[in-house]
Design a protein around this motif. Structure first.
Motif, short mmCIF file in Angstrom:
data_model
loop_
_atom_site.label_atom_id
_atom_site.label_comp_id
_atom_site.label_asym_id
_atom_site.label_seq_id
_atom_site.Cartn_x
_atom_site.Cartn_y
_atom_site.Cartn_z
N ASP A 54 0.82 -1.22 0.00
CA ASP A 54 0.00 0.00 0.00
C ASP A 54 0.85 1.26 0.00
O ASP A 54 0.43 2.30 -0.51
N ARG A 55 2.06 1.17 0.55
CA ARG A 55 2.97 2.31 0.60
C ARG A 55 3.85 2.40 -0.65
O ARG A 55 4.75 3.24 -0.72
N SER A 65 -4.48 -2.47 -1.17
CA SER A 65 -5.74 -2.81 -0.49
C SER A 65 -6.93 -2.22 -1.23
O SER A 65 -7.97 -2.87 -1.36
N ASP A 66 -6.80 -0.98 -1.71
CA ASP A 66 -7.89 -0.34 -2.46
C ASP A 66 -8.18 -1.11 -3.74
O ASP A 66 -9.34 -1.31 -4.11
N LEU A 71 -11.53 -4.88 -6.83
CA LEU A 71 -11.64 -6.15 -7.54
C LEU A 71 -12.75 -7.01 -6.93
O LEU A 71 -13.56 -7.60 -7.66
N ARG A 72 -12.81 -7.07 -5.59
CA ARG A 72 -13.90 -7.81 -4.92
C ARG A 72 -15.26 -7.24 -5.30
O ARG A 72 -16.20 -7.98 -5.59
N ARG A 73 -15.36 -5.91 -5.29
CA ARG A 73 -16.62 -5.24 -5.63
C ARG A 73 -17.03 -5.54 -7.07
O ARG A 73 -18.18 -5.89 -7.34
N ILE A 74 -16.09 -5.47 -7.98
CA ILE A 74 -16.37 -5.73 -9.39
C ILE A 74 -16.76 -7.19 -9.61
O ILE A 74 -17.68 -7.48 -10.38
#
Length: 101
Positions: A54-55, A65-66, A71-74
């Motif tokens: 993430d950094r 993470s975003d 990807l999970r949402r899609i």
């Protein structure tokens, strides 16, 4: 630091962030910090790895993470669209039969 939220050994984002900071800022190993906090060393290693990604410090092509959440949402949305499409195809076939009668 509040550790668990619920009975499934789920930890709050704040707890994870603080645990990762303990590892990164003190130079202690994830195993040492995990033992002190009462969490899985392997789990803490994963949190540290994801925090580094993430950094921008992770391997090329690793998902932040975003990006993982998107990807999970899609994928969920795609599953819903496929299910809706299947229903529409069945409805079209049903009504086509009714018209022919």
């Amino acid at each position: 630091m509040s550790s668990k939220s619920g009975s499934g050994r789920r930890y709050t984002a704040e707890f994870k962030r603080d645990a990762v900071e303990l590892v990164l800022s003190t130079g202690r190993t994830p195993t040492e910090v995990a033992r002190e906090l009462g969490v899985s060393a392997e789990g803490l290693r994963g949190w540290v790895k994801q925090a580094k990604i993430d950094r921008g410090q992770g391997p090329t092509g690793a998902l932040t993470s975003d990006e993982r959440e998107e990807l999970r949402r899609i994928r969920r949305e795609l599953a819903e669209v496929r299910k809706a499409n299947e229903i529409l195809v069945k409805a079209a076939a049903f009504f086509a039969k009714e018209i022919v009668k």
